[in-house]
Scaffold this motif. Structure first.
Motif, PDB file in Angstrom:
ATOM      1  N   UNK A  59       0.702  -1.468   0.323  1.00  0.00           N
ATOM      2  CA  UNK A  59       0.084  -0.230  -0.094  1.00  0.00           C
ATOM      3  C   UNK A  59       0.903   0.893  -0.002  1.00  0.00           C
ATOM      4  N   UNK A  60       1.881   1.491   0.558  1.00  0.00           N
ATOM      5  CA  UNK A  60       2.582   2.072   0.711  1.00  0.00           C
ATOM      6  C   UNK A  60       3.090   2.658  -0.456  1.00  0.00           C
ATOM      7  N   UNK A  61       3.860   1.469  -1.972  1.00  0.00           N
ATOM      8  CA  UNK A  61       4.233   1.333  -2.245  1.00  0.00           C
ATOM      9  C   UNK A  61       2.996   2.608  -3.618  1.00  0.00           C
ATOM     10  N   UNK A  71       4.953  11.073  -2.373  1.00  0.00           N
ATOM     11  CA  UNK A  71       4.822  11.771  -1.190  1.00  0.00           C
ATOM     12  C   UNK A  71       4.736  10.025  -1.260  1.00  0.00           C
ATOM     13  N   UNK A  72       4.584   9.549   0.580  1.00  0.00           N
ATOM     14  CA  UNK A  72       4.878   8.239   1.088  1.00  0.00           C
ATOM     15  C   UNK A  72       4.757   8.072   2.112  1.00  0.00           C
ATOM     16  N   UNK A  76       4.292   4.029  10.245  1.00  0.00           N
ATOM     17  CA  UNK A  76       3.425   4.712  11.212  1.00  0.00           C
ATOM     18  C   UNK A  76       1.821   5.368  11.190  1.00  0.00           C
ATOM     19  N   UNK A  77       1.821   5.314  10.007  1.00  0.00           N
ATOM     20  CA  UNK A  77       0.025   5.765   9.851  1.00  0.00           C
ATOM     21  C   UNK A  77      -0.528   4.752   8.811  1.00  0.00           C
ATOM     22  N   UNK A 142      13.493  15.797  -4.541  1.00  0.00           N
ATOM     23  CA  UNK A 142      13.349  16.507  -2.712  1.00  0.00           C
ATOM     24  C   UNK A 142      13.886  15.238  -1.805  1.00  0.00           C
ATOM     25  N   UNK A 143      13.829  14.249  -1.939  1.00  0.00           N
ATOM     26  CA  UNK A 143      14.349  12.760  -1.330  1.00  0.00           C
ATOM     27  C   UNK A 143      15.363  13.065  -0.976  1.00  0.00           C
ATOM     28  N   UNK A 144      16.087  13.038  -1.905  1.00  0.00           N
ATOM     29  CA  UNK A 144      17.580  13.229  -2.105  1.00  0.00           C
ATOM     30  C   UNK A 144      17.884  14.357  -1.839  1.00  0.00           C
TER      31      UNK A 144
END
Length: 180
Positions: A59-61, A71-72, A76-77, A142-144
């Protein structure tokens, strides 16, 4: 309020918003750094499980792919939400190795049918948002960048001069983005 009984205002067993409260018209929460309004995220997650049984990681992927990396959701959510969906009898889970595989129930299908228009609206908003960047996965960059900045900070290897230069680079990048 999301997740609470309706306090006698009507709306059935779970209150006015169904088993997990009323969402506010789309995936984007109105306050703070959250990407999703919690009710909208629950509806999207239930929709993903309706497509095919899924593990929490799947689901996260799937959400990350919908947003092209921008968005990932955190575990915890997602995992507490899956537990709540199961407690509301909208999904069932079965052990699958050391993971749990979630499948939609008949009650979950009925809930999705009742909220099909809202889910379609949310998915359209997600699609519009993710296609606005013409397939460019800005989220990955952005993550990088975030990783690069915090790696340097944690290592303690920046001199005062390097830290000031890094700050100026970041300020200029922010200004350039704001001016687009």
């Amino acid at each position: 309020m999301s997740g609470q009984h309706d306090g006698g205002r009507g709306g059935g067993r779970h209150g006015r918003g169904g088993p997990f409260g009323r969402h506010r018209g789309g995936p984007f929460g109105g306050r703070g750094p959250r990407m999703f309004d919690p009710g909208a995220l629950r509806l999207v997650v239930l929709g993903l499980i309706a497509e095919e049984p899924r593990h929490g990681y799947d689901i996260i992927k799937a959400l990350e792919a919908k947003f092209q990396g921008a968005y990932s959701p955190s575990p915890g959510a997602i995992y507490p939400m899956l537990q709540m969906l199961e407690e509301a009898d909208l999904v069932v889970s079965a052990a699958n190795g050391n993971k749990r595989l979630y499948s939609i129930t008949e009650q979950g299908k009925a809930y999705l049918e009742e909220n099909a228009a809202e889910l379609a609206k949310i998915n359209a908003q997600i699609d519009e948002t993710s296609t606005q960047v013409s397939g460019v996965a800005l989220g990955d960059e952005v993550k990088a960048l975030n990783f690069a900045v915090f790696s340097r900070l944690r290592s303690g290897s920046l001199t005062a001069m390097q830290a000031e230069k890094a700050r100026e680079i970041l300020k200029q990048a922010r200004r350039d983005l704001e001016d687009l």
